[in-house]
Design an enzyme around this catalytic site. Sequence first.
Site, PDB file in Angstrom:
ATOM      1  N   HIS A  36      27.638  33.941  31.734  1.00 27.31           N
ATOM      2  CA  HIS A  36      27.813  32.603  31.162  1.00 27.31           C
ATOM      3  C   HIS A  36      28.442  31.683  32.196  1.00 27.31           C
ATOM      4  O   HIS A  36      28.813  32.108  33.286  1.00 27.31           O
ATOM      5  CB  HIS A  36      28.643  32.633  29.864  1.00 27.31           C
ATOM      6  N   CYS A  79      35.628  29.722  36.218  1.00 28.17           N
ATOM      7  CA  CYS A  79      34.662  30.063  35.164  1.00 28.17           C
ATOM      8  C   CYS A  79      33.633  28.963  34.913  1.00 28.17           C
ATOM      9  O   CYS A  79      32.738  29.125  34.089  1.00 28.17           O
ATOM     10  CB  CYS A  79      35.374  30.437  33.867  1.00 28.17           C
ATOM     11  N   HIS A 135      28.875  33.504  35.909  1.00 25.23           N
ATOM     12  CA  HIS A 135      29.492  34.814  36.149  1.00 25.23           C
ATOM     13  C   HIS A 135      29.255  35.670  34.909  1.00 25.23           C
ATOM     14  O   HIS A 135      28.695  35.189  33.926  1.00 25.23           O
ATOM     15  CB  HIS A 135      30.997  34.675  36.439  1.00 25.23           C
ATOM     16  N   HIS A 158      30.466  39.275  32.262  1.00 23.67           N
ATOM     17  CA  HIS A 158      31.496  40.162  31.739  1.00 23.67           C
ATOM     18  C   HIS A 158      30.866  41.396  31.113  1.00 23.67           C
ATOM     19  O   HIS A 158      29.744  41.355  30.625  1.00 23.67           O
ATOM     20  CB  HIS A 158      32.331  39.458  30.658  1.00 23.67           C
ATOM     21  N   HIS A 174      22.593  41.539  28.809  1.00 22.50           N
ATOM     22  CA  HIS A 174      21.910  41.123  30.029  1.00 22.50           C
ATOM     23  C   HIS A 174      21.239  39.753  29.881  1.00 22.50           C
ATOM     24  O   HIS A 174      20.210  39.488  30.487  1.00 22.50           O
ATOM     25  CB  HIS A 174      20.931  42.199  30.519  1.00 22.50           C
ATOM     26  N   GLU A 205      36.716  40.548  26.625  1.00 18.89           N
ATOM     27  CA  GLU A 205      35.981  39.972  27.752  1.00 18.89           C
ATOM     28  C   GLU A 205      36.301  40.698  29.053  1.00 18.89           C
ATOM     29  O   GLU A 205      35.427  40.904  29.884  1.00 18.89           O
ATOM     30  CB  GLU A 205      36.344  38.488  27.865  1.00 18.89           C
TER      31      GLU A 205
END
Length: 149
Positions: free
Chosen positions: A16, A25, A29, A31, A75, A136
């Site tokens: 995201h 952020c 990137h 998680h 994904h 997260e």
Amino acid sequence: MSKIRITKQFDFETGHALYGYDGKCKNVHGHSYKLSVTVIGSPISDKNNVKYGMVIDFKDLKHIVSSEIVDKFDHATVFNKNTPHIELANELQNRGHNVILVDYQPTSEMMIIDFAEKIKAKLPSNISLHSLKLQETGTSFAEWFASEN
């Protein structure tokens, strides 16, 4: 009959970017999310029911959460549909990537609200969503409780 909470955990990988954010952020990137889903209900008391003694079959809960959340978000890259990243999102989609455009900032807090609504809509009427926990990172998570919403 007693009320019992049942929890099932799920893992998925999602990318995201946080539109307008003032830190790292804002960049795309990802998680390794861990989602804990807790439902509450009474165990089935009908001895002739194949699911006798269960609040909900873990397999059934897995099917709901997988079809509504994990299979869609695993994904995938999630963007706010109003983000300037929309050109990137379109390019990724054109190249066959799984992109999800949402009408919220894709933070853990907002994602967990979205997940709660999707899961509640699919649960049997005798089962209630009690809580969700969306982890997260190893040290950061958001929690949602039905009693507070």
